[in-house]
Structure formats: structure tokens, C-alpha cells
Design a protein around this motif. Structure first.
Motif, mmCIF file in Angstrom:
data_model
loop_
_atom_site.group_PDB
_atom_site.id
_atom_site.type_symbol
_atom_site.label_atom_id
_atom_site.label_comp_id
_atom_site.label_asym_id
_atom_site.label_seq_id
_atom_site.Cartn_x
_atom_site.Cartn_y
_atom_site.Cartn_z
ATOM 1 N N ASN A 27 1.796 -5.981 1.233
ATOM 2 C CA ASN A 27 3.161 -5.394 1.597
ATOM 3 C C ASN A 27 2.984 -4.960 2.960
ATOM 4 O O ASN A 27 1.777 -4.756 3.529
ATOM 5 N N PHE A 221 8.813 -7.145 3.226
ATOM 6 C CA PHE A 221 8.710 -5.837 2.538
ATOM 7 C C PHE A 221 9.115 -5.681 1.171
ATOM 8 O O PHE A 221 10.090 -6.131 0.860
ATOM 9 N N LYS A 222 8.336 -5.167 0.346
ATOM 10 C CA LYS A 222 8.446 -5.106 -1.032
ATOM 11 C C LYS A 222 8.651 -3.659 -1.610
ATOM 12 O O LYS A 222 7.676 -2.966 -1.314
#
Length: 299
Positions: A27, A221-222
């Protein structure tokens, strides 16, 4: 009492480290960090609003956020700068290194705090405390040997230098905390609220340069539930830590060492959850660190 509060802080820090490892895996580091700080800020925001409109009630329940001078705001901003730099380095290192390597190196933090406590606050260690601290440092060196077996060269790997820098800055912040809590007489929640606020502002500046303008990075982005968990657990740990520091008899060198007992959670549970290598071999230096912490507590 302050030692028990320190152990509570260690418990929440251990859980915080596990969630942090999950949050940053694969991430973007900076938005994850911003998300964790915002989560902590939102947790404290109701107490700030309550302190404005219901000051007597928030004071009665022990969570009043008091008004402070601009000079004190400046001191808190300095802490935000120190810790933001430390976190950025630590999160980057955690993203690229096993948690069972990162956490023990972070456990060298009490050594830096130990030296600062002697030079700045004239805290006087006894013989067992000396033995305990050097046992912790020796155990961390053993981890470097194990790290090489995982393809991690401690001399050339830049992430090792990043986590060492983060550890030094974190220890400096710990020494600074004693000044903020005992000399400026800030209560924990006031320090935590304004610290979060200034850290968010600093991170927004960084993100406006490194992340917001880039569509590709934003898509990578998670969002994960552990981002919120990291923020909440960190605030819980900081609250108990600052409460411990409010005790005039609390020694920052011992509190710093007690907090290192968090590695029991990170190395044992973290090693199982993230299926990292050489878990059994890492238990040997882990034992050394735990004995070092025990000697400090016993002394």
C-alpha cells in the motif's frame, strides 16, 4: 501505578504494530499514515467539542481538552514534526522489511532514551538497569545476524537505516514528552488532540506534493479496516503512556523499556499471522530483550 500504565501502553502498541503491518503491505505509505492519524483525531474530536460546550462534564469524566497558549502550541508542533519524520521512515521500513526484524530494532529505542534521561533529566540508573539496557542492545544485534538469512544486509539495506533513524527520532520524542507532560503540565488528551491536528496538517503538505497530483498513485491506494484500528490503538497506547508520565516519580528510561515488551505480541503473534521466516531463531534474542526488560522492572 505508572509501571502498570506503561504495560497497558505496551499491550496496545503491540496490537497497533500488527495492524500497521497489515495496513501498509502493498500500500501507499503516506495516505495510510494520514488515515491512521485522522482516525485518532476523530476519536478525540468529541472530547474537544465537549470541552467547548460542556467543560464541567468533560472535566468531571477526566477528558477535558484545555485551552493552551500559542507558545505551547509551538512546542506541540515541534513534537508533530519529530514524530511525522519518525513515522514516515518507520512505515517505509515496515513496508519493505519483516515485522520480526523491524520491531526488535525499534526496541533499541530505550537505549537512546536511557542516555537522554541521564544527560537531560539526571535520572540515575543502578547496576541492574545498566545490565538490562545493554542486554537489549546485544539482543538487537543478534537479530541482524538472523536478518541476513532473509536476504537483508544490515550494512547496505537503506530500509535498515530508515528504521534506525525512526528509532532515534522516536526516542527523542519520548524525552520531549516528559518535558511536555511534567514541565508544561499538559494533560494527555490535550496533547494528543493538538498533536494529531498538527500532524495532519504536515502530512497534507507532504501528500499535496507526493501523492494527490498523481492519479496512478491514488488508484494504487487500498483502504483497509486496519488503518482505522491503527489510529485508535495508537491513541489508546499514548493515553496510558502520558498518564504514566504524569506521575512525578515516573522515570522515562524505565517507561521506555517497559513499552518494549510489546515485541512479545509483534514477534510471536506477528510471526504466525504474516508467516515470516526463522521464527524459532528469533525467539532467542527475543528472550534476551525480555530478560533485559525484566531486569529494569526488577531493579
Amino acid at each position: 501505578m505508572w509501571m502498570y500504565l506503561g504495560l497497558l501502553a505496551a499491550l496496545f502498541l503491540g496490537l497497533h504494530n500488527l495492524c500497521k503491518k497489515h495496513a501498509v503491505q502493498g500500500n501507499e505509505v503516506f495516505p495510510v499514515l494520514l488515515g491512521t492519524i485522522c482516525s485518532g483525531f476523530l476519536l478525540l474530536l468529541p472530547f474537544f467539542i465537549g470541552s467547548l460546550y460542556f467543560p464541567e462534564y468533560t472535566k468531571e469524566i477526566g477528558f477535558q481538552i484545555t485551552s493552551i497558549s500559542w507558545k505551547t502550541h509551538g512546542f506541540i508542533f515541534v513534537k508533530s514534526m519529530i514524530m511525522t519524520t519518525s513515522w514516515v521512515l518507520a512505515y517505509q521500513a515496515l513496508k519493505h522489511l519483516p515485522i520480526t526484524i523491524v520491531t526488535p530494532i525499534r526496541s533499541a529505542g530505550p537505549f537512546f532514551t536511557f542516555i537522554g534521561a541521564i544527560l537531560i533529566y539526571q535520572e540515575k540508573p543502578n547496576f541492574l538497569q545498566w545490565i538490562g539496557f545493554f542486554l537489549i542492545i546485544f539482543s538487537v544485534l543478534l537479530y541482524s545476524k538472523i536478518g541476513k538469512k532473509e536476504g537483508i544486509n544490515f550494512k547496505s539495506n537503506k530500509w535498515i537505516f530508515a528504521i534506525i533513524g525512526a528509532t532515534f527520532l522516536g526516542a527523542s520524542s519520548g524525552l520531549y514528552d516528559k518535558f511536555l507532560i511534567q514541565h508544561l503540565e499538559l494533560n494527555p488528551q490535550t496533547l494528543q488532540f493538538w498533536f494529531c491536528w498538527y500532524t495532519i496538517l504536515i502530512l497534507l503538505v507532504i501528500l499535496s506534493i507526493t501523492w494527490f497530483p498523481y492519479v496512478e498513485k491514488r488508484k494504487e491506494f487500498k483502504w483497509r479496516w486496519t488503518i482505522v484500528a491503527v489510529g485508535i490503538l495508537l491513541q489508546a497506547a499514548d493515553y496510558f503512556y502520558f498518564k504514566a508520565l504524569q506521575d512525578p516519580e515516573a522515570l522515562i528510561m524505565l517507561l521506555s523499556a517497559i513499552k518494549r515488551s510489546q515485541i512479545l505480541i509483534a514477534v510471536v503473534i506477528g510471526g504466525l499471522v504474516f508467516k515470516e521466516k526463522n521464527k524459532r531463531k528469533k525467539l532467542i534474542p527475543l528472550l534476551g530483550i525480555m530478560i533485559g526488560v525484566f531486569l529494569i522492572l526488577y531493579s
